[in-house]
Design an enzyme around this catalytic site. Structure first.
Site, PDB file in Angstrom:
ATOM      1  N   GLU A 206       0.830  -1.209   0.000  1.00  7.70           N
ATOM      2  CA  GLU A 206       0.000   0.000   0.000  1.00  7.70           C
ATOM      3  C   GLU A 206       0.864   1.258   0.000  1.00  7.70           C
ATOM      4  O   GLU A 206       0.733   2.141   0.859  1.00  7.70           O
ATOM      5  CB  GLU A 206      -0.975  -0.015   1.183  1.00  7.70           C
ATOM      6  CG  GLU A 206      -1.989  -1.139   1.067  1.00  7.70           C
ATOM      7  CD  GLU A 206      -3.119  -1.088   2.096  1.00  7.70           C
ATOM      8  OE1 GLU A 206      -3.116  -0.171   2.950  1.00  7.70           O
ATOM      9  OE2 GLU A 206      -3.995  -1.962   2.038  1.00  7.70           O
ATOM     10  N   GLU A 338      -4.784  -8.641  -0.700  1.00 15.83           N
ATOM     11  CA  GLU A 338      -5.647  -8.317   0.443  1.00 15.83           C
ATOM     12  C   GLU A 338      -7.070  -8.202  -0.078  1.00 15.83           C
ATOM     13  O   GLU A 338      -7.373  -7.366  -0.933  1.00 15.83           O
ATOM     14  CB  GLU A 338      -5.230  -7.015   1.138  1.00 15.83           C
ATOM     15  CG  GLU A 338      -3.932  -7.135   1.912  1.00 15.83           C
ATOM     16  CD  GLU A 338      -3.623  -5.915   2.779  1.00 15.83           C
ATOM     17  OE1 GLU A 338      -4.580  -5.242   3.238  1.00 15.83           O
ATOM     18  OE2 GLU A 338      -2.439  -5.638   2.990  1.00 15.83           O
TER      19      GLU A 338
END
Length: 538
Positions: A206, A338
């Site tokens: 991220e 994810e």
């Protein structure tokens, strides 16, 4: 996310008695009680990698400590500190890979803090998740030991956000080099003589958020640099995965794809400097401020959640279309490392520990995702549900007081789908599918996918209708079906879930609602249920 809160142990939520009102909703007119699924059994497509059924374990709440790791002195049965029943349960679903140490934690993690004698390892503050002190007692050797016990491939997420190129390069050397190099010597000094095999390596996490708040142009250059120094040592070949987009950020995907240069010129040329991009997407009924309850929800929230889960089909199609412009031969992989449901934490638990219950609704969110992953098997090479134990859409919940272990409804979807591992995808053409509109999206109320291996096939069917059953006619073509069996996962209530006192309220059982027909098989799908049909083929 990750704000400090009252530090209390997460408990397994008791079974609530939930009343489900019937809100107004847009329903299409259903002209027939039967949906047809046409499947050509003799036309196999791309292989569904077993790694699509991957998992994720972060230093977050009770996922590692109290989940996987209990320590060698624990009264809970363990092998070298790793909880035996957790390992056994995950081996039963053939866990193919495990991502670690994060997540957001990965870009604060410095691997040298997690090696050597445990009583001499430095401590750190886990500022992302609960603001608790991390003692680093679970580190590289413990994780690799866990992967060996599970029979799972390690997927290590390297630190780009606060780390250095040298730090990542030396970690790869420490793990995978077999001669007398400095890092190999250090590994041996810490008790491991032979190098490990590490196939999957993440370049940050991220990067658009907790991994550095970077612009994609900045991260793209960093990913190329870090990938260059994450080297292959000996016979270990890394599959490097660059931190990819959040949900529908197609600009992020396009910028990373441009960094490869001309992939169309030579279809046989190797892909470098990294081999895949990631994608993150979470499902909830509310928004980030109020995500909704895991167990107390309305029928409207049921449909909103499943419509948002079904959005994965759109995201994969659009990200793949962007990737196709630069990589028409589909050599670059897409890794959804994810995904899953994200609810408000259970009352009374640390808000930074992300502990939530897991209901039949979560199971159907998983089944819808797998149908999307199977449909995109030519691009999606791996996925990792968040997370494995005690966090978000977990496979397993453990009680901190009694030590009891509970298998969640989501766990059972993974178990029922093991027949899809490394099988060849079969296209499923659905006709006469009822739909409704939820969250501004059209939601088909029947979802399906199928695969074949040798003389067997597995068909997965989901009825997302909260109220009505459905019959699915399996129009099976191209091969002769000589035998079949079926299993069903369902429950009376939409919020049904498992607890230590009631561990099997949502568990698979044999399904007798399958009948031969002229064109194949007829399968009864009760309301809000998941069914798998296994075929024997001639």
């Amino acid at each position: 996310m990750g704000q400090p809160g009252a530090r209390r142990d997460a408990r397994l939520a008791p079974h609530p008695v939930t009343d489900h009102p019937h809100p107004q909703k847009e329903r299409a007119t259903v002209s027939t009680p039967t949906t047809t699924a046409i499947i050509d059994l003799d036309l196999p497509g791309p292989t569904i990698s077993r790694h699509v059924y991957g998992h994720f374990a972060e230093h977050l709440g009770r996922c590692i400590y109290g989940g996987f790791w209990v320590g060698e002195d624990s009264d809970i049965p363990n092998e070298r500190g790793l909880r035996s029943d957790v390992v056994d349960a995950l081996r039963a679903i053939r866990i193919p890979n495990l991502r670690w140490p994060g997540g957001c934690f990965a870009d604060d993690y410095h691997w040298r803090d997690g090696i050597g004698p445990r009583d001499q390892r430095p401590r750190m503050v886990n500022s992302h998740w609960g603001d608790v002190v991390e003692d680093n007692s679970f580190g590289t050797h413990e994780f690799m030991d866990l992967c060996e016990m599970l029979g799972a491939d390690p997927y290590i997420s390297g630190n780009v956000g606060s780390g250095t190129v040298q730090e990542m390069s030396e970690w790869v050397e420490y793990l995978t080099r077999g001669d007398d190099s400095p890092m190999a010597a250090l590994r041996r000094a810490n008790g491991r003589y032979e190098p490990w095999k590490v196939p999957f390596w993440g370049l940050g996490n991220e990067a658009w958020g907790c991994g550095g708040n970077m612009r994609v142009e900045t991260f793209s250059a960093l990913a190329r640099q870090y990938a260059t120094y994450a080297r292959n040592h000996g016979g270990n070949e890394l599959y490097r995965i660059a931190a990819g987009a959040d949900t529908a950020d197609y600009h992020w995907t396009e910028t990373l794809m441009r960094s490869f240069g001309d992939l169309a010129a030579d279809p046989a040329a190797p892909v470098a400097p990294f081999q895949a991009l990631s994608l993150h997407y979470y499902t909830m009924s509310g928004d980030w401020a109020d995500k909704g309850s895991a167990t107390e929800f309305t029928v409207d929230e049921w449909y909103t959640t499943l419509a948002r889960a079904h959005r994965m089909h759109e995201l994969l199609t659009r990200h793949s279309t962007v990737m196709d412009r630069y990589d028409p031969h589909r050599k670059v992989g897409l890794v959804v490392d994810e995904w899953g449901t994200w609810w408000n934490v259970e009352p009374g638990t640390n808000p930074g520990f992300l502990y939530q219950q897991n209901t039949l609704r979560d199971a159907l969110v998983a089944s819808v995702h797998f149908d999307a992953f199977h449909a995109h098997a030519d691009r999606v090479v791996m996925t990792n549900i968040a997370q494995t134990v005690n966090v978000l859409q977990a496979m397993i919940l453990t009680d901190p007081d009694s030590g009891a272990l509970v298998l969640t409804p989501t766990y059972h979807v993974f178990e029922m789908n093991t027949g899809h591992h490394d099988a060849d995808a079969l296209a499923v053409h659905l006709r006469d599918v009822p739909t409704l509109t939820a969250a501004g999206r059209e939601l088909p109320l029947v979802s399906a996918s199928a695969s074949t291996t040798g003389d067997t096939a597995l068909i997965s069917l989901s009825n997302l209708d909260a109220e009505s059953g459905r019959t699915v006619l399996l129009d099976l073509r191209g091969r002769h079906v000589i035998g079949h069996s079926a299993r069903i996962l369902g429950a009376e209530g939409l919020g049904a879930h498992n607890t230590p006192d009631r561990p099997s309220d949502v568990a698979p059982r044999a399904h007798d609602g399958v009948r031969p027909s002229e064109r194949g098989l007829e399968v009864d799908l009760p309301a809000h249920s998941y069914v798998t049909v296994a075929l024997e083929l001639a």
